[in-house]
Design a protein around this motif. Structure first.
Motif, PDB file in Angstrom:
ATOM      1  N   ASN A  35      19.951  -9.238   6.562  1.00 15.34           N
ATOM      2  CA  ASN A  35      18.680  -9.336   5.853  1.00 15.34           C
ATOM      3  C   ASN A  35      17.546  -9.152   6.875  1.00 15.34           C
ATOM      4  O   ASN A  35      17.278 -10.041   7.664  1.00 15.34           O
ATOM      5  N   LEU A  36      16.920  -7.967   6.851  1.00 16.02           N
ATOM      6  CA  LEU A  36      15.887  -7.689   7.857  1.00 16.02           C
ATOM      7  C   LEU A  36      14.513  -8.197   7.415  1.00 16.02           C
ATOM      8  O   LEU A  36      14.189  -8.159   6.225  1.00 16.02           O
ATOM      9  N   HIS A  37      13.724  -8.627   8.395  1.00 18.32           N
ATOM     10  CA  HIS A  37      12.354  -9.075   8.118  1.00 18.32           C
ATOM     11  C   HIS A  37      11.429  -8.015   8.702  1.00 18.32           C
ATOM     12  O   HIS A  37      11.337  -7.864   9.914  1.00 18.32           O
ATOM     13  N   ARG A  38      10.774  -7.286   7.815  1.00 18.79           N
ATOM     14  CA  ARG A  38      10.093  -6.060   8.232  1.00 18.79           C
ATOM     15  C   ARG A  38       8.606  -6.267   8.502  1.00 18.79           C
ATOM     16  O   ARG A  38       7.818  -6.423   7.581  1.00 18.79           O
ATOM     17  N   LEU A  39       8.260  -6.230   9.789  1.00 18.74           N
ATOM     18  CA  LEU A  39       6.850  -6.296  10.200  1.00 18.74           C
ATOM     19  C   LEU A  39       6.551  -5.065  11.047  1.00 18.74           C
ATOM     20  O   LEU A  39       5.800  -5.113  12.012  1.00 18.74           O
ATOM     21  N   GLY A  40       7.229  -3.963  10.697  1.00 18.57           N
ATOM     22  CA  GLY A  40       7.119  -2.741  11.498  1.00 18.57           C
ATOM     23  C   GLY A  40       6.036  -1.818  10.969  1.00 18.57           C
ATOM     24  O   GLY A  40       4.840  -2.063  11.181  1.00 18.57           O
ATOM     25  N   ILE A  41       6.433  -0.776  10.252  1.00 21.51           N
ATOM     26  CA  ILE A  41       5.447   0.191   9.748  1.00 21.51           C
ATOM     27  C   ILE A  41       4.447  -0.517   8.829  1.00 21.51           C
ATOM     28  O   ILE A  41       4.803  -1.459   8.121  1.00 21.51           O
ATOM     29  N   GLY A  42       3.206  -0.040   8.887  1.00 22.37           N
ATOM     30  CA  GLY A  42       2.157  -0.675   8.082  1.00 22.37           C
ATOM     31  C   GLY A  42       2.193  -0.226   6.641  1.00 22.37           C
ATOM     32  O   GLY A  42       1.240   0.388   6.164  1.00 22.37           O
ATOM     33  N   ASP A  43       3.302  -0.532   5.955  1.00 24.32           N
ATOM     34  CA  ASP A  43       3.369  -0.180   4.534  1.00 24.32           C
ATOM     35  C   ASP A  43       3.134  -1.434   3.705  1.00 24.32           C
ATOM     36  O   ASP A  43       3.720  -2.486   3.974  1.00 24.32           O
ATOM     37  N   VAL A  44       2.292  -1.300   2.695  1.00 25.90           N
ATOM     38  CA  VAL A  44       1.886  -2.460   1.903  1.00 25.90           C
ATOM     39  C   VAL A  44       3.046  -3.016   1.079  1.00 25.90           C
ATOM     40  O   VAL A  44       3.966  -2.275   0.708  1.00 25.90           O
ATOM     41  N   SER A  45       2.984  -4.309   0.766  1.00 29.22           N
ATOM     42  CA  SER A  45       4.036  -4.910  -0.065  1.00 29.22           C
ATOM     43  C   SER A  45       3.507  -5.340  -1.442  1.00 29.22           C
ATOM     44  O   SER A  45       4.286  -5.586  -2.345  1.00 29.22           O
ATOM     45  N   ILE A 233     -12.571  10.041   8.588  1.00 28.16           N
ATOM     46  CA  ILE A 233     -11.376  10.181   7.743  1.00 28.16           C
ATOM     47  C   ILE A 233     -10.983   8.795   7.249  1.00 28.16           C
ATOM     48  O   ILE A 233     -10.835   7.862   8.033  1.00 28.16           O
ATOM     49  N   CYS A 234     -10.887   8.661   5.945  1.00 28.12           N
ATOM     50  CA  CYS A 234     -10.623   7.346   5.380  1.00 28.12           C
ATOM     51  C   CYS A 234      -9.493   7.431   4.352  1.00 28.12           C
ATOM     52  O   CYS A 234      -9.101   8.526   3.941  1.00 28.12           O
ATOM     53  N   SER A 235      -9.010   6.273   3.953  1.00 27.79           N
ATOM     54  CA  SER A 235      -7.793   6.243   3.158  1.00 27.79           C
ATOM     55  C   SER A 235      -7.823   5.073   2.195  1.00 27.79           C
ATOM     56  O   SER A 235      -8.423   4.035   2.500  1.00 27.79           O
ATOM     57  N   LEU A 236      -7.171   5.233   1.056  1.00 28.99           N
ATOM     58  CA  LEU A 236      -7.020   4.089   0.156  1.00 28.99           C
ATOM     59  C   LEU A 236      -5.654   3.428   0.356  1.00 28.99           C
ATOM     60  O   LEU A 236      -5.293   2.501  -0.375  1.00 28.99           O
ATOM     61  N   SER A 237      -4.890   3.896   1.329  1.00 24.03           N
ATOM     62  CA  SER A 237      -3.532   3.374   1.524  1.00 24.03           C
ATOM     63  C   SER A 237      -3.526   1.885   1.789  1.00 24.03           C
ATOM     64  O   SER A 237      -2.848   1.124   1.104  1.00 24.03           O
ATOM     65  N   ALA A 240      -6.301  -0.251  -0.626  1.00 28.51           N
ATOM     66  CA  ALA A 240      -6.001  -0.527  -2.032  1.00 28.51           C
ATOM     67  C   ALA A 240      -4.534  -0.284  -2.394  1.00 28.51           C
ATOM     68  O   ALA A 240      -4.213  -0.157  -3.571  1.00 28.51           O
ATOM     69  N   GLY A 241      -3.673  -0.194  -1.395  1.00 25.27           N
ATOM     70  CA  GLY A 241      -2.229  -0.101  -1.679  1.00 25.27           C
ATOM     71  C   GLY A 241      -1.740   1.273  -2.115  1.00 25.27           C
ATOM     72  O   GLY A 241      -0.730   1.393  -2.806  1.00 25.27           O
ATOM     73  N   PHE A 242      -2.425   2.340  -1.693  1.00 29.31           N
ATOM     74  CA  PHE A 242      -2.037   3.695  -2.110  1.00 29.31           C
ATOM     75  C   PHE A 242      -1.069   4.371  -1.119  1.00 29.31           C
ATOM     76  O   PHE A 242      -1.020   5.592  -1.063  1.00 29.31           O
ATOM     77  N   THR A 243      -0.317   3.602  -0.342  1.00 29.81           N
ATOM     78  CA  THR A 243       0.554   4.260   0.656  1.00 29.81           C
ATOM     79  C   THR A 243       1.523   5.242  -0.020  1.00 29.81           C
ATOM     80  O   THR A 243       1.777   6.324   0.500  1.00 29.81           O
ATOM     81  N   GLY A 244       2.051   4.835  -1.172  1.00 25.20           N
ATOM     82  CA  GLY A 244       2.986   5.724  -1.873  1.00 25.20           C
ATOM     83  C   GLY A 244       2.278   6.634  -2.850  1.00 25.20           C
ATOM     84  O   GLY A 244       2.750   7.736  -3.156  1.00 25.20           O
ATOM     85  N   THR A 245       1.148   6.202  -3.351  1.00 23.42           N
ATOM     86  CA  THR A 245       0.424   6.977  -4.375  1.00 23.42           C
ATOM     87  C   THR A 245      -0.352   8.129  -3.737  1.00 23.42           C
ATOM     88  O   THR A 245      -0.530   9.162  -4.357  1.00 23.42           O
ATOM     89  N   ARG A 246      -0.789   7.970  -2.508  1.00 22.45           N
ATOM     90  CA  ARG A 246      -1.456   8.987  -1.687  1.00 22.45           C
ATOM     91  C   ARG A 246      -2.854   9.366  -2.179  1.00 22.45           C
ATOM     92  O   ARG A 246      -2.993  10.184  -3.090  1.00 22.45           O
ATOM     93  N   LEU A 247      -3.845   8.784  -1.584  1.00 19.36           N
ATOM     94  CA  LEU A 247      -5.224   9.180  -1.876  1.00 19.36           C
ATOM     95  C   LEU A 247      -6.136   8.736  -0.735  1.00 19.36           C
ATOM     96  O   LEU A 247      -5.986   7.620  -0.237  1.00 19.36           O
ATOM     97  N   GLY A 248      -7.026   9.610  -0.339  1.00 14.50           N
ATOM     98  CA  GLY A 248      -7.969   9.271   0.719  1.00 14.50           C
ATOM     99  C   GLY A 248      -9.212  10.142   0.593  1.00 14.50           C
ATOM    100  O   GLY A 248      -9.382  10.857  -0.403  1.00 14.50           O
TER     101      GLY A 248
END
Ligand code: MLT
Length: 394
Positions: A35-45, A233-237, A240-248
């Motif tokens: 059971n890994l505890h992921r604090l690596g890539i900055g992907d929102v939860s 250059i800005c991002s909504l990732s 606002a949690g758009f890492t998977g939705t993709r918008l900037g």
């Protein structure tokens, strides 16, 4: 015979986050059920907020009727979203015309794609440690790269230096990975330097929404003179949690002209050639971020990640590890204990307590001996990781 872009041969074997994902995958294969505890890539939860979800649903429904259906969207962004974002900048005291705002599929895409605007024989300054895509995208283009190292001594916020003059300058503030933020006088020094040397700043503002100290600038355009030497250059990732939705979005002032060419006009030409615009559905979702209720909801999510930061910082305090960041940024940058190397510490945490972080060396040579924790994980993972770190290192 076809000749590939030989610059790829100059890249490291694999991209930092891909490399970490592969190492993590290998660990799970060797330790089934771990059971890994992921604090690596900055992907929102956290999921997208209700206001965005509602707007996305409504936009999907619109696509179901001939009267409301949208096909191709304007390549540079829907007027409603360009206007909304330009208005959002008024909060920072920045006045933009909507056609200086370009809607994008995210900051990481733009940070590399924007290089299309510049002569490949030019040079690029990267302030390190840095988001690795800056260096990799410039290697692919074959551009000459100057690496400006930073350290604890300068608070990971180095100023400009006559020994490091380049055509393009990447500045990320709040910084990924160190969490350091340039204040106004320090940013003004970079703006003055860019103007003096005819350089252009590519300002990565992907983490501006995490700034809580009111005196710190959210946008480079808050600094006098930046309109004539910077792109933002800005991002909504992360905002606002758009890492998977993709918008900037990318801001290119109309004031940027060199050798009779205007960068804003050139980017219109680029986008109209290389894209067919971002989908109507996504842009409606993006516009919902900027409503009063959308802003309230995303701020609540950002507070959740800041609480994660406090949990990690408390654990590091308990074991006496030096760190920075975490306050105005979603990353915590720490010194590896016992003089461990950063990949060594990565392996140690993975093998001993199944915590995944990001080795500082992946952000440039001066990141060796440092490590990054992301605060975007779930509360459960963050609390568990913090407790395990205390047990392991105290
Ligand atoms: C990071 O972990 O540095 C970022 O999430 C990666 C990215 O934004 O592409």
């Amino acid at each position: 015979m076809i000749k590939p872009n030989m610059n790829y041969a100059d890249l490291k074997d694999s991209y930092l986050f891909y490399n970490i994902a592969q190492k993590t995958k290998a660990y799970i294969e060797e330790h089934p059920g771990a059971n890994l505890h992921r604090l690596g890539i900055g992907d929102v939860s956290l999921p997208l907020c209700d206001e965005v979800i509602k707007a996305l649903h409504e936009a999907v429904d619109e696509q179901a009727s001939a009267e409301n259906f949208h096909g191709y969207m304007p390549e540079c962004g829907a007027p409603f979203l360009r206007e909304t974002i330009a208005k959002h900048y008024e909060k920072f005291g920045v006045s933009l015309s909507p056609d200086e705002v370009f809607v994008s599929s995210g900051a990481s895409d733009e940070l590399g794609d924007i290089l299309d605007l510049f002569d490949r024989d030019g040079s690029t300054l990267v302030i390190e440690p840095a988001y690795p895509a800056y260096v990799d995208a410039n290697i692919i283009e074959g551009r000459r790269i100057l690496h400006l190292p930073s350290s604890e001594k300068d608070g990971f916020l180095p100023g400009p230096s006559a020994d490091f003059v380049a055509d393009l300058i990447y500045i990320c503030s709040p910084n990924n990975p160190t969490g350091a933020v340039y204040d106004r006088p320090a940013l003004k020094r970079w703006v003055d330097f860019a103007k003096e040397h005819g350089s252009l700043i590519i300002f990565d503002a992907a983490y501006e929404a995490f700034i809580e100290d009111e005196s710190l600038p959210h946008s480079i355009f808050e600094i006098e003179g930046a309109r004539s030497c910077a792109i933002e250059i800005c991002s909504l990732s992360k905002t606002a949690g758009f890492t998977g939705t993709r918008l900037g979005y990318t801001v290119i002032p109309k004031d940027l002209s060199y050798c009779g060419m205007n960068l804003n006009d050139m980017w219109v030409r680029n986008r109209t050639t290389k894209t067919n615009g971002i989908s109507y559905i996504l842009q409606k979702g993006g516009a919902a971020v900027f409503t009063e209720e959308g802003q309230r909801q995303i701020k609540k999510n950002i507070s959740f990640y800041k609480e994660n930061a406090k949990i990690i910082m408390k654990a590091l305090d308990e074991v006496g590890i030096w760190y920075t960041g975490g306050k105005n940024a979603p990353y915590i940058w720490l010194k590896c204990p016992d003089n461990m190397g950063s990949w060594e510490f990565f392996d140690y945490l993975l093998n001993e307590i199944q915590v995944v972080g990001t080795p500082g060396e992946g952000f440039g040579a001066c990141g060796e001996g440092f490590f990054r924790f992301s605060t975007f994980g779930s509360r459960e993972d963050t609390e568990k990781a913090a407790a395990l770190i205390v047990d392991l290192l105290k």
